[in-house]
Design a protein around this motif. Sequence first.
Motif, PDB file in Angstrom:
ATOM      1  N   UNK A 323       0.981  -1.104   0.077  1.00  0.00           N
ATOM      2  CA  UNK A 323       0.164   0.097   0.195  1.00  0.00           C
ATOM      3  C   UNK A 323       0.763   1.168   0.036  1.00  0.00           C
ATOM      4  N   UNK A 324       0.996   1.895  -1.379  1.00  0.00           N
ATOM      5  CA  UNK A 324       1.743   3.066  -1.309  1.00  0.00           C
ATOM      6  C   UNK A 324       1.147   4.534  -0.831  1.00  0.00           C
ATOM      7  N   UNK A 325       1.555   5.637  -1.025  1.00  0.00           N
ATOM      8  CA  UNK A 325       1.103   6.915  -0.552  1.00  0.00           C
ATOM      9  C   UNK A 325      -0.233   7.145  -1.507  1.00  0.00           C
ATOM     10  N   UNK A 326       0.029   6.970  -2.713  1.00  0.00           N
ATOM     11  CA  UNK A 326      -1.322   7.113  -3.765  1.00  0.00           C
ATOM     12  C   UNK A 326      -2.533   6.183  -3.282  1.00  0.00           C
ATOM     13  N   UNK A 327      -2.302   5.075  -2.962  1.00  0.00           N
ATOM     14  CA  UNK A 327      -3.262   4.146  -2.421  1.00  0.00           C
ATOM     15  C   UNK A 327      -3.724   4.750  -1.103  1.00  0.00           C
ATOM     16  N   UNK A 328      -3.126   4.831  -0.338  1.00  0.00           N
ATOM     17  CA  UNK A 328      -3.606   5.371   0.983  1.00  0.00           C
ATOM     18  C   UNK A 328      -4.475   6.441   1.098  1.00  0.00           C
ATOM     19  N   UNK A 329      -4.065   7.651   0.081  1.00  0.00           N
ATOM     20  CA  UNK A 329      -4.839   8.890   0.094  1.00  0.00           C
ATOM     21  C   UNK A 329      -6.270   8.595  -0.692  1.00  0.00           C
ATOM     22  N   UNK A 349       6.392   3.698   4.133  1.00  0.00           N
ATOM     23  CA  UNK A 349       6.635   4.782   4.998  1.00  0.00           C
ATOM     24  C   UNK A 349       5.663   5.864   4.693  1.00  0.00           C
ATOM     25  N   UNK A 350       5.566   6.296   3.655  1.00  0.00           N
ATOM     26  CA  UNK A 350       4.867   7.456   3.082  1.00  0.00           C
ATOM     27  C   UNK A 350       3.329   7.101   3.506  1.00  0.00           C
ATOM     28  N   UNK A 351       2.737   6.008   3.272  1.00  0.00           N
ATOM     29  CA  UNK A 351       1.409   5.518   3.562  1.00  0.00           C
ATOM     30  C   UNK A 351       1.021   5.180   4.866  1.00  0.00           C
ATOM     31  N   UNK A 352       2.011   4.636   5.817  1.00  0.00           N
ATOM     32  CA  UNK A 352       2.079   4.660   7.356  1.00  0.00           C
ATOM     33  C   UNK A 352       1.881   6.064   7.888  1.00  0.00           C
ATOM     34  N   UNK A 423      -0.544   1.352  16.934  1.00  0.00           N
ATOM     35  CA  UNK A 423       0.737   1.378  16.513  1.00  0.00           C
ATOM     36  C   UNK A 423       1.610   1.782  17.576  1.00  0.00           C
ATOM     37  N   UNK A 424       1.610   2.827  17.990  1.00  0.00           N
ATOM     38  CA  UNK A 424       2.537   3.458  19.107  1.00  0.00           C
ATOM     39  C   UNK A 424       2.338   2.424  20.570  1.00  0.00           C
ATOM     40  N   UNK A 425       1.217   2.149  20.854  1.00  0.00           N
ATOM     41  CA  UNK A 425       1.008   1.495  21.970  1.00  0.00           C
ATOM     42  C   UNK A 425       1.522   0.191  21.631  1.00  0.00           C
ATOM     43  N   UNK A 426       1.434  -0.633  20.535  1.00  0.00           N
ATOM     44  CA  UNK A 426       2.024  -2.099  20.407  1.00  0.00           C
ATOM     45  C   UNK A 426       3.324  -1.946  20.488  1.00  0.00           C
ATOM     46  N   UNK A 427       4.055  -0.857  20.168  1.00  0.00           N
ATOM     47  CA  UNK A 427       5.552  -0.638  19.967  1.00  0.00           C
ATOM     48  C   UNK A 427       5.924  -0.586  21.465  1.00  0.00           C
ATOM     49  N   UNK A 428       5.401   0.364  22.006  1.00  0.00           N
ATOM     50  CA  UNK A 428       5.705   0.749  23.335  1.00  0.00           C
ATOM     51  C   UNK A 428       5.653  -0.301  24.381  1.00  0.00           C
ATOM     52  N   UNK A 429       4.592  -1.279  24.466  1.00  0.00           N
ATOM     53  CA  UNK A 429       4.494  -2.389  25.191  1.00  0.00           C
ATOM     54  C   UNK A 429       5.519  -3.387  24.973  1.00  0.00           C
TER      55      UNK A 429
END
Length: 444
Positions: A323-329, A349-352, A423-429
């Motif tokens: 999923x790239x940036x254009x797809x996410x838009x 990274x752009x899509x994220x 995403x942030x919560x998963x990474x921190x835990x």
Amino acid sequence: MSKLQDHIQNTLDQSHPHSDEYHQAVMEVFDDVASVYRKEPAYRRWNIAERMLEPDRIVRFRVCWDDDKGNIQVNRGWRVQFNNVLGAYKGGIRFDPSVNESVLKFLGFEQCFKNALTGLPMGGGKGGADFDPKGRSEREIMRFCQAYMQELYRHIGPNVDVPAGDINVGPREIGFLYGHYVKLTNRWEGVLTGKSPGFGGSCGRTEATGYGVVYFLKNMLKAHDQSVEGQRVLISGAGTVALYAAEKCIQEGAKVLTVSDSGGTRVFREGMTAKELASIRTLKLEKHGALADASCGTWHPGKTPWVSAKGAIALPCATQNEVDGNAMKRLIKNNLVALCEGANMPLTQEAHDQLIEANLLYGPGKAANAGGVAVSGLERSQNASLQSWSMDKVDTMLSGIMADIHDRCIAHVKRRNGIYPYSKGANIYAFKKLAEAMMAYGVK
């Protein structure tokens, strides 16, 4: 970027050059945990960041095998044993021409965090080979699996490293690999997961990743006063994960609008039926045919699900960076409500960054697609106790594990404009769990 993030990027550039996928995975984690890292002096004192970047070991080996014409073929095989502070290394084996050391490092790194989120005693690892099974006979695949295991068996064991399947490595390949392991070692033990239930495998393992994605999605939507029922769902891929995610979505009353493969996307405007899903499964999983050959839905050659239909839920279940940036838009413009990753790192990274900025519900792969490794952990338990559990029992346990993973993802974060940053919560835990164990072990 912060001083920590600059340091991490410089370390990656020096120690792991030409490893774009690995860099992306690492930086996504440390973008999220930077503030936590700064607040805890012990992390710096024990140099957790640099220690976490380096795999315990990477085993690379030559795989020689004979094809059906008697020609000797040569492939490259790997096993990345990333971190075992939480348990024996655990992670799949992938056979695909795209496999390289960077991909396996990123997958092994992600596996450490994914396994930490399950709550089961499992470390992180990953392996594979640049072997392409497409167009190969069953005997050729068998000979390749045996040649791969001829080297791998030296580096694995039920309390050392317990591989599983992944892309192009299903129950058939696991059977070939396990059979050769038993022949080489003369030991029947739980060294591989994803086996057939007939010889030590777990019921529900094939369904686990796809089902787990939907169980996580249910919990995520429920936490925000929504439901899966009636939702229009876009799914990419047509392999095991995608098709079992589709099956569970249909069971939950959602409308599955798409599945896809490398040739294009098949669209079901009113939602795929269980009968249509069965025909797709027969085509893709039993006959290994192209999705273009299916007789149901409409075929959109060369198109992805993200441009072929409009849905509130997106489940990318194919491969990394799909999923790239254009797809996410386009997804955001079409009123996306939630995205759960059935594949590992399917967003560029752009899509994220766009998805995070849009403040939409986002189930990261290390949480949402942990169902497969969770049931692999349950398979290890069954092997160790010489038991075999029913499908209903395993599925109930899987549902509970995915609910626990969901709760761990929100344990250390607060809502942002009404939405939990999963995403942030998963990474921190997961980071805190790994870091605490690493410090407890001392310098290892």
